[in-house]
Design a protein around this motif. Structure first.
Motif, PDB file in Angstrom:
ATOM      1  N   ALA A  89       6.569  12.204   6.604  1.00 56.51           N
ATOM      2  CA  ALA A  89       7.404  11.085   7.068  1.00 56.51           C
ATOM      3  C   ALA A  89       6.839  10.668   8.416  1.00 56.51           C
ATOM      4  O   ALA A  89       7.137  11.268   9.437  1.00 56.51           O
ATOM      5  CB  ALA A  89       8.857  11.518   7.185  1.00 56.51           C
ATOM      6  N   CYS A  90       5.983   9.625   8.398  1.00 53.38           N
ATOM      7  CA  CYS A  90       5.269   9.265   9.625  1.00 53.38           C
ATOM      8  C   CYS A  90       6.166   8.515  10.595  1.00 53.38           C
ATOM      9  O   CYS A  90       5.903   8.471  11.786  1.00 53.38           O
ATOM     10  CB  CYS A  90       4.025   8.444   9.291  1.00 53.38           C
ATOM     11  N   GLY A  91       7.225   7.879  10.072  1.00 55.29           N
ATOM     12  CA  GLY A  91       8.144   7.154  10.949  1.00 55.29           C
ATOM     13  C   GLY A  91       7.646   5.781  11.366  1.00 55.29           C
ATOM     14  O   GLY A  91       8.339   5.054  12.071  1.00 55.29           O
ATOM     15  N   GLU A  92       6.442   5.416  10.899  1.00 52.98           N
ATOM     16  CA  GLU A  92       5.847   4.167  11.400  1.00 52.98           C
ATOM     17  C   GLU A  92       5.465   3.179  10.301  1.00 52.98           C
ATOM     18  O   GLU A  92       5.308   1.995  10.573  1.00 52.98           O
ATOM     19  CB  GLU A  92       4.565   4.489  12.186  1.00 52.98           C
ATOM     20  N   CYS A  93       5.298   3.653   9.066  1.00 57.01           N
ATOM     21  CA  CYS A  93       4.826   2.751   8.009  1.00 57.01           C
ATOM     22  C   CYS A  93       6.013   1.937   7.463  1.00 57.01           C
ATOM     23  O   CYS A  93       7.165   2.166   7.823  1.00 57.01           O
ATOM     24  CB  CYS A  93       4.159   3.552   6.892  1.00 57.01           C
ATOM     25  N   TYR A  94       5.701   1.001   6.568  1.00 55.68           N
ATOM     26  CA  TYR A  94       6.742   0.095   6.051  1.00 55.68           C
ATOM     27  C   TYR A  94       7.902   0.849   5.410  1.00 55.68           C
ATOM     28  O   TYR A  94       9.053   0.648   5.794  1.00 55.68           O
ATOM     29  CB  TYR A  94       6.084  -0.888   5.072  1.00 55.68           C
ATOM     30  N   PRO A  95       7.665   1.768   4.428  1.00 54.43           N
ATOM     31  CA  PRO A  95       8.821   2.491   3.857  1.00 54.43           C
ATOM     32  C   PRO A  95       9.568   3.322   4.895  1.00 54.43           C
ATOM     33  O   PRO A  95      10.807   3.350   4.889  1.00 54.43           O
ATOM     34  CB  PRO A  95       8.190   3.405   2.796  1.00 54.43           C
ATOM     35  N   CYS A  96       8.841   4.003   5.795  1.00 54.77           N
ATOM     36  CA  CYS A  96       9.532   4.798   6.818  1.00 54.77           C
ATOM     37  C   CYS A  96      10.440   3.907   7.663  1.00 54.77           C
ATOM     38  O   CYS A  96      11.556   4.291   8.009  1.00 54.77           O
ATOM     39  CB  CYS A  96       8.525   5.523   7.720  1.00 54.77           C
ATOM     40  N   LEU A  97       9.975   2.709   7.980  1.00 50.40           N
ATOM     41  CA  LEU A  97      10.794   1.798   8.796  1.00 50.40           C
ATOM     42  C   LEU A  97      11.922   1.158   7.995  1.00 50.40           C
ATOM     43  O   LEU A  97      12.801   0.527   8.552  1.00 50.40           O
ATOM     44  CB  LEU A  97       9.912   0.712   9.426  1.00 50.40           C
ATOM     45  N   LEU A 103       8.778   7.565   0.470  1.00 57.28           N
ATOM     46  CA  LEU A 103       7.631   6.791  -0.025  1.00 57.28           C
ATOM     47  C   LEU A 103       6.577   6.583   1.063  1.00 57.28           C
ATOM     48  O   LEU A 103       5.726   5.692   0.950  1.00 57.28           O
ATOM     49  CB  LEU A 103       8.114   5.425  -0.552  1.00 57.28           C
ATOM     50  N   CYS A 104       6.628   7.407   2.097  1.00 55.30           N
ATOM     51  CA  CYS A 104       5.712   7.263   3.257  1.00 55.30           C
ATOM     52  C   CYS A 104       4.278   6.982   2.795  1.00 55.30           C
ATOM     53  O   CYS A 104       3.726   7.709   1.973  1.00 55.30           O
ATOM     54  CB  CYS A 104       5.753   8.519   4.118  1.00 55.30           C
ATOM     55  N   GLU A 105       3.708   5.939   3.327  1.00 55.30           N
ATOM     56  CA  GLU A 105       2.364   5.533   2.906  1.00 55.30           C
ATOM     57  C   GLU A 105       1.287   6.499   3.383  1.00 55.30           C
ATOM     58  O   GLU A 105       0.167   6.487   2.882  1.00 55.30           O
ATOM     59  CB  GLU A 105       2.097   4.102   3.381  1.00 55.30           C
TER      60      GLU A 105
HETATM   61 ZN   LIG Z   1       5.530   6.696   6.829  1.00 56.73          ZN
END
Ligand SMILES: [Zn+2]
Ligand SMILES: [Zn+2]
Length: 366
Positions: A89-97, A103-105
Motif C-alpha cells: 500500500a504505497c499511499g500515493e498511486c491512484y487506487p491508494c488515493l 489494488l495498489c499499482e
Molecule cells: Zn499504491
C-alpha cells in the motif's frame, strides 16, 4: 539463512540453508520473519494455478521484527513488530488515493517474482531466488518493500499477527468490506478453508444470523461451526441450491461467497442467491476458468450483483488495527485458526494436510 524453496512447478518443496540475503535497497527493509502461515495460494503456486517464476521462496502471510532499513525508510524502525502484507500500500498511486489500496499499482511487478525493480535480494548457490508477492515468508529473513509492512503493537503474538497478512484480511475483509451484509441476513459460504472460515466469522461480525457453510469435507464443516456457521451442508450429500433456498423462505441467500475458485461452485453460488442478492468471488481460480451466464435473468430480471474481491477490499493501514481491535474484544478468533505450529522442514506435510482438509492453518515458526 534457511528457507523453503519451490524449485519448479509440480515438484516438492526443498528446504535450503545456503541462502544469501542481500542488504535492503532504497525503500526496502530486512525483516526477521518469526511466523508464517501456510496458505492455499502457496500450494497454488506449486501446482501452477498461480503462475510465478521459479525457483521461488513461497510464503506471503507472515509477521516478524524489523532488523535493517534501506535508504529513505521512515515508516518503520529497527525493532518494530510488523505484519507483512502480500499487497503493498504505497499511499500515493491512484487506487491508494481512492481508498482502494488493495489494488495498489506498486504491486504490478509481483508477477515477475522479484521486488519492485524486478530483481530479487536472495541467492542460492550463486543463482537468484524469486520471492512470492515481494515477500517469501517461508524464509527466516525477507527483504521487502517498506510499503508491504504494517507496524503492530508488541503485545500481539507474532504467530497470530501472521495470519492477518492473507487469510484474515481476505476473508473477514470480503464480509466486512466487499459485501453489503445487513443484520439478519442469510449468508452462504462455499469453501471452508483458511479464507472461508474467515468469511464466516466476518459474516457473523457483520450481523448475519443464518450462516450456511458448504464444503465437501466434514472436518472443515465442523470447524466452520466453531467460527459461526449456523448450518452446514456437505456438497457431496446435498442439493446445495435447494437446501440454501429452503433456509430463507425458498428465496435463496442474501449474500453468497465463493472461496474455492472453481467454475462449478461459482455457478452454484450465483444460483444460490435470491433475486436482488449478491455473490462475492474470493477464491483464486486458474487463469482459464470461464463462466456462462444468462444476462437477462441474472442481471436484469433477477437484479443479481456479482462482486470481485481482491485482498478483502482491504486498506491495510486501517484494516489491520481494526481487526486487532476485534480480536482484543473477543469478536475475532485468531489463535483458533492455528491447527498446528510446524518448522519450515515440515512444509510438504502441511501442504498434504491442507489438501486433505484436515487443518485450518499450519503456522511455521522460524
Ligand atoms: Zn499504491
Ligand atoms: Zn494466502
Amino acid at each position: 539463512m534457511k528457507a523453503a524453496v519451490l524449485p519448479a512447478v509440480d515438484t516438492p518443496i526443498e528446504v535450503r540453508d545456503d541462502i544469501e540475503v542481500a542488504a535492503p535497497g532504497p525503500g526496502e527493509v530486512r525483516v526477521k520473519v518469526v511466523a508464517s502461515g501456510v496458505c492455499h495460494s502457496d500450494l497454488s503456486v506449486q501446482d501452477g494455478t498461480i503462475r510465478l517464476p521459479t525457483p521461488i521462496v513461497l510464503g506471503h502471510e507472515g509477521a516478524g521484527i524489523v532488523e535493517e532499513l534501506g535508504e529513505g525508510v521512515t515508516t518503520v524502525a529497527v525493532g518494530d513488530h510488523v505484519v507483512l502484507t502480500f499487497v503493498p500500500a504505497c499511499g500515493e498511486c491512484y487506487p491508494c488515493l481512492h481508498h482502494q489500496s488493495y489494488l495498489c499499482e506498486k504491486a504490478a511487478q509481483q508477477v515477475a517474482g522479484g521486488l519492485a525493480d524486478g530483481t530479487t535480494r536472495l541467492t542460492s548457490g550463486g543463482a537468484p531466488l524469486h520471492q512470492m508477492a515481494y515477500l517469501g515468508t517461508f524464509g527466516e529473513q525477507a527483504v521487502v518493500p517498506a510499503i508491504s509492512l504494517v507496524k503492530i503493537p508488541e503485545d500481539v503474538p507474532l504467530e497470530v499477527a501472521a495470519l492477518l497478512g492473507c487469510g484474515v484480511l481476505t476473508g473477514v475483509g470480503a464480509a466486512l468490506n466487499t459485501a453489503s451484509i445487513t443484520p439478519g441476513d442469510t449468508v452462504a459460504v462455499f469453501g471452508c478453508g483458511g479464507v472461508g472460515l474467515n468469511v464466516i466469522q466476518g459474516a457473523k461480525i457483520a450481523g448475519a444470523t443464518t450462516i450456511i457453510a458448504i464444503d465437501q469435507f466434514d472436518a472443515k464443516l465442523e470447524l466452520a461451526q466453531q467460527f459461526g456457521a449456523t448450518h452446514v451442508l456437505n456438497s457431496e450429500q446435498h442439493d446445495v441450491v435447494g437446501a440454501v433456498a429452503a433456509l430463507n423462505g425458498g428465496r435463496g441467500a442474501d449474500v453468497a461467497f465463493e472461496a474455492i475458485g472453481l467454475g462449478a461452485t461459482i455457478d452454484q453460488a450465483i444460483k444460490t442467491i435470491r433475486a436482488g442478492g449478491e455473490v462475492v468471488l474470493v477464491g483464486v481460480p486458474r487463469m482459464d476458468v470461464l463462466i456462462t451466464l444468462n444476462v437477462a435473468f441474472t442481471w436484469l430480471y433477477q437484479a443479481k450483483t456479482i462482486k470481485g474481491c481482491w485482498y478483502g477490499s482491504a486498506n491495510v493501514h486501517e484494516d489491520v488495527p481494526k481487526l486487532l481491535q476485534l480480536w482484543r474484544d473477543g469478536d475475532l478468533k485468531l489463535e483458533e485458526l492455528i491447527s498446528q505450529e510446524i518448522t519450515v522442514d515440515q512444509v510438504n506435510e502441511a501442504f498434504t494436510a491442507m489438501q486433505a482438509g484436515t487443518v485450518a492453518r499450519s503456522v511455521i515458526r522460524h
